[in-house]
Design a protein around this motif. Structure first.
Motif, mmCIF file in Angstrom:
data_model
loop_
_atom_site.group_PDB
_atom_site.id
_atom_site.type_symbol
_atom_site.label_atom_id
_atom_site.label_comp_id
_atom_site.label_asym_id
_atom_site.label_seq_id
_atom_site.Cartn_x
_atom_site.Cartn_y
_atom_site.Cartn_z
ATOM 1 N N SER A 1 71.350 57.250 43.402
ATOM 2 C CA SER A 1 70.004 57.773 43.119
ATOM 3 C C SER A 1 69.057 57.498 44.275
ATOM 4 O O SER A 1 68.227 58.355 44.634
ATOM 5 N N GLY B 1 69.080 60.061 46.792
ATOM 6 C CA GLY B 1 68.584 61.377 46.404
ATOM 7 C C GLY B 1 69.560 62.216 45.613
ATOM 8 O O GLY B 1 69.356 63.422 45.456
ATOM 9 N N THR C 1 74.823 65.809 45.841
ATOM 10 C CA THR C 1 73.717 65.788 46.789
ATOM 11 C C THR C 1 72.747 66.925 46.485
ATOM 12 O O THR C 1 73.103 67.945 45.904
ATOM 13 N N THR C 2 71.487 66.726 46.875
ATOM 14 C CA THR C 2 70.456 67.726 46.603
ATOM 15 C C THR C 2 70.068 68.438 47.903
ATOM 16 O O THR C 2 70.490 68.055 48.975
#
Length: 256
Positions: free
Chosen positions: A175, A178, A255-256
């Motif tokens: 977290s 990200g 992943t973002t």
């Protein structure tokens, strides 16, 4: 640590060892990944399932053990000998699987902090590690390793009780990078059979560095001393079955 892996010993109880891998992969809903990496591919028996699930992906497989890589190649996997410290994700890496390997890497938390930001957006990192370092199987083994008879030869060859995080620890780590993360733990109650069943189970994994550090006579002497300790901690049932609690820690991050 790279030596001492015996693919045949590892594949004993292969179905039981594979179960956490399949349950980990069930939480990775990637559709058409370009590259799928198997970190610590072992003998390749599970790597082949990645190729079947994602037939359009480039499968990258590596392991630090030459013996394991040789077995993987025999299974048709294009594996290579490499230390995870020397690995970095290629730009098209969409799925990374680290199945039962990172507990051997004391600084794996820092490696995760290096690898994950290098992955493309929407990539998946799936890992599972044993969570039973405080179980009698591991405590008794570490105690024997540290005894006056064996300490000089074996030193600190085994991971300690802090080798891995809790599920919450990995959830926080991913977290903070990200990621969206799913972390959990499962304790399997494995049904083992035969004499010295727990000793035979851990000989394929936990005891690998012990075996690598000893000659054959000393290895047999070590096993002979450990066997009754494990039999007392895990007494077989009248039918010959030995129940072995097998705790695993899982994390799947995107992943973002």
């Amino acid at each position: 640590m790279t030596g001492g892996w015996d693919p045949d010993a590892y594949l004993h109880y292969g179905d039981l060892r594979a179960r956490p891998f399949h349950e980990l992969l069930a939480r990775v809903p990637a559709q058409r990944p370009r590259r799928v990496v198997d970190l610590g591919c072992g003998p390749g028996n599970l790597t082949v399932t990645l190729a079947r699930r994602w037939p359009g992906a480039e499968i990258e497989a590596l392991d630090a053990s030459p013996e394991m890589v040789a077995a993987a190649r025999d299974a048709g996997v294009a594996a290579r000998v490499a230390d995870v410290h020397d690995w970095s994700p290629a730009p098209d890496t969409d799925v990374v699987v680290a199945n039962a390997v990172l507990h051997w890497v004391p600084d794996h938390r820092e490696l995760l902090r290096r690898w994950v930001p290098a992955l493309p957006s929407g990539a998946w990192f799936a890992m599972q590690v044993p969570g039973n370092f405080d179980a009698p199987s591991h405590v008794l083994t570490r105690r024997l390793v540290a005894s006056s008879e064996w300490a000089a030869e074996l030193g600190d060859v085994l991971p300690g009780g802090d080798a891995v995080e809790t599920p919450r620890g990995y959830a926080d780590l991913f977290s903070d990078l990200g990621c969206a993360v799913d972390a959990w733990e499962t304790t399997y109650v494995q049904r083992l059979t035969g004499p010295s069943a727990v000793l035979e189970w851990i000989s394929g994994t936990t005891l690998r560095p012990v075996k690598a550090a000893l000659d054959d006579a000393c290895w047999q002497a070590f096993r002979a001393q450990l066997a009754p300790l494990l039999d007392e901690a895990y007494p077989p049932r009248p039918d010959g079955t030995t129940w072995f609690p097998f705790r695993r820690v899982f994390a799947v991050a995107r992943t973002t």
